[in-house]
Scaffold this motif. Structure first.
Motif, mmCIF file in Angstrom:
data_model
loop_
_atom_site.group_PDB
_atom_site.id
_atom_site.type_symbol
_atom_site.label_atom_id
_atom_site.label_comp_id
_atom_site.label_asym_id
_atom_site.label_seq_id
_atom_site.Cartn_x
_atom_site.Cartn_y
_atom_site.Cartn_z
ATOM 1 N N ARG A 105 0.649 6.010 -16.596
ATOM 2 C CA ARG A 105 1.804 6.229 -15.726
ATOM 3 C C ARG A 105 2.438 4.898 -15.327
ATOM 4 O O ARG A 105 3.655 4.729 -15.399
ATOM 5 N N VAL A 106 1.594 3.944 -14.929
ATOM 6 C CA VAL A 106 2.100 2.625 -14.533
ATOM 7 C C VAL A 106 2.741 1.926 -15.726
ATOM 8 O O VAL A 106 3.802 1.302 -15.595
ATOM 9 N N ASP A 107 2.120 2.042 -16.884
ATOM 10 C CA ASP A 107 2.693 1.425 -18.087
ATOM 11 C C ASP A 107 4.066 2.007 -18.400
ATOM 12 O O ASP A 107 4.971 1.286 -18.843
ATOM 13 N N GLU A 127 15.226 11.532 -18.075
ATOM 14 C CA GLU A 127 14.508 12.072 -19.223
ATOM 15 C C GLU A 127 13.005 12.195 -18.965
ATOM 16 O O GLU A 127 12.302 12.864 -19.696
ATOM 17 N N ALA A 128 12.514 11.529 -17.934
ATOM 18 C CA ALA A 128 11.078 11.565 -17.652
ATOM 19 C C ALA A 128 10.868 11.639 -16.143
ATOM 20 O O ALA A 128 10.380 10.693 -15.527
ATOM 21 N N PRO A 129 11.235 12.742 -15.495
ATOM 22 C CA PRO A 129 11.269 12.805 -14.034
ATOM 23 C C PRO A 129 9.916 12.729 -13.351
ATOM 24 O O PRO A 129 9.826 12.256 -12.222
ATOM 25 N N GLU A 130 8.852 13.190 -13.971
ATOM 26 C CA GLU A 130 7.570 13.260 -13.275
ATOM 27 C C GLU A 130 6.973 11.886 -13.013
ATOM 28 O O GLU A 130 6.674 11.528 -11.884
ATOM 29 N N TRP A 131 6.784 11.124 -14.057
ATOM 30 C CA TRP A 131 6.148 9.816 -13.890
ATOM 31 C C TRP A 131 7.159 8.746 -13.500
ATOM 32 O O TRP A 131 6.826 7.797 -12.823
ATOM 33 N N SER A 132 8.378 8.892 -13.906
ATOM 34 C CA SER A 132 9.340 7.815 -13.702
ATOM 35 C C SER A 132 9.992 7.841 -12.332
ATOM 36 O O SER A 132 10.771 6.965 -12.007
ATOM 37 N N ARG A 133 9.686 8.827 -11.518
ATOM 38 C CA ARG A 133 10.308 8.858 -10.194
ATOM 39 C C ARG A 133 9.938 7.622 -9.381
ATOM 40 O O ARG A 133 10.702 7.180 -8.517
ATOM 41 N N LEU A 143 0.830 -1.202 0.000
ATOM 42 C CA LEU A 143 0.000 0.000 0.000
ATOM 43 C C LEU A 143 0.863 1.250 0.000
ATOM 44 O O LEU A 143 0.443 2.312 -0.465
ATOM 45 N N HIS A 144 2.079 1.141 0.552
ATOM 46 C CA HIS A 144 2.977 2.290 0.638
ATOM 47 C C HIS A 144 4.044 2.270 -0.460
ATOM 48 O O HIS A 144 4.788 3.231 -0.607
ATOM 49 N N VAL A 145 4.104 1.188 -1.195
ATOM 50 C CA VAL A 145 5.128 1.050 -2.234
ATOM 51 C C VAL A 145 4.658 1.632 -3.561
ATOM 52 O O VAL A 145 5.388 2.355 -4.230
ATOM 53 N N CYS A 146 3.440 1.337 -3.936
ATOM 54 C CA CYS A 146 2.931 1.765 -5.243
ATOM 55 C C CYS A 146 1.633 2.550 -5.086
ATOM 56 O O CYS A 146 0.578 2.126 -5.576
ATOM 57 N N PRO A 147 1.638 3.678 -4.396
ATOM 58 C CA PRO A 147 0.392 4.436 -4.214
ATOM 59 C C PRO A 147 -0.096 5.033 -5.531
ATOM 60 O O PRO A 147 0.703 5.367 -6.408
ATOM 61 N N LYS A 148 -1.388 5.150 -5.651
ATOM 62 C CA LYS A 148 -1.984 5.754 -6.842
ATOM 63 C C LYS A 148 -1.666 7.240 -6.845
ATOM 64 O O LYS A 148 -1.794 7.922 -5.826
ATOM 65 N N VAL A 149 -1.259 7.772 -7.997
ATOM 66 C CA VAL A 149 -0.851 9.164 -8.103
ATOM 67 C C VAL A 149 -1.891 9.994 -8.853
ATOM 68 O O VAL A 149 -2.282 11.075 -8.413
ATOM 69 N N GLU A 150 -2.344 9.500 -9.995
ATOM 70 C CA GLU A 150 -3.264 10.256 -10.834
ATOM 71 C C GLU A 150 -4.715 9.897 -10.505
ATOM 72 O O GLU A 150 -5.061 8.727 -10.319
#
Length: 213
Positions: free
Chosen positions: A177-179, A200-206, A161-168
């Motif tokens: 984003r997940v893809d 090259e893709a800091p927003e989603w790839s962080r 639950l804390h590893v992959c939280p939903k962002v959008e």
């Protein structure tokens, strides 16, 4: 044309039922393989020839590609997941490597990374002594309850639950984003350009850093 008798109607219904079964019943896997091999033998065509398939075939082939891309991976995943021996096929292990246990899930083949502990499994298509990492999503779905209910495994699953939280908020955007993170991880683990791609893709790839799935 004479009137149809009750027997005529029964024969027509039987014929239609057979035709419906023929069109809707899943075909055997060997027949699917023959179809695939037939496509492989098709003439692709070039500037001088059209090839085996033409513009008239485009719609049918496009729908076929969509169905295969959507469903075949899920069918294969289900076969792999359900083939694992419930008593000997699952292991919960500590992770000793500095960069964690990472790669593609042995069941769904999606990227994952586990840092402190991981679950490994062995399905029918693997070497008898070979166990490979499994993502949390598949651990929730395929193991027996007695494995999932073990306190250490249950706690590990809750950590997700804390590893992959939903962002959008928008579901489509979140899926994209997940893809993208999956694509980064697939490429990074095969080509060793992880940090370069992330920059090259800091927003989603962080979220491609650290644990995932």
């Amino acid at each position: 044309m004479g009137e149809m008798t009750h027997k005529d109607y029964e024969e027509l219904i039987e014929l239609l039922d057979g035709r419906i079964d023929e069109l809707t019943k899943p075909i055997p896997s060997k027949q699917i393989l023959r179809f695939a091999e037939a496509i492989r033998s098709a003439d692709i065509g070039d500037e001088d020839s059209e090839g085996t398939y033409s513009q008239e075939d485009y719609s049918n082939l496009l729908k076929t590609q969509s169905i295969v891309n959507e469903l075949l991976p899920l069918i294969l995943e289900n076969i792999r997941g359900n083939s694992i021996d419930p008593k000997t096929g699952w292991r919960f292990e500590p992770v000793t490597a500095g960069d964690g246990n990472h790669g593609l899930c042995a069941i769904c083949e999606k990227p994952y990374q586990h840092m402190k502990h991981t679950v490994k499994a062995r399905h029918f298509d693997m070497h008898p002594n070979s166990y490979a990492g499994v993502c949390r999503e598949c651990v929730r779905r395929y193991p027996p309850l007695e494995f999932v209910d073990r306190p250490e495994v249950s706690e590990w699953l809750d950590h997700n639950l804390h590893v992959c939280p939903k962002v959008e908020i928008d579901q489509k955007k979140e899926s994209q984003r997940v893809d993208m993170i999956d694509a980064i991880r697939r490429h990074a683990h095969s080509e060793h350009y992880f940090s370069d791609i992330v920059q090259e893709a800091p927003e989603w790839s962080r979220d491609a850093f650290g644990e995932w799935r």
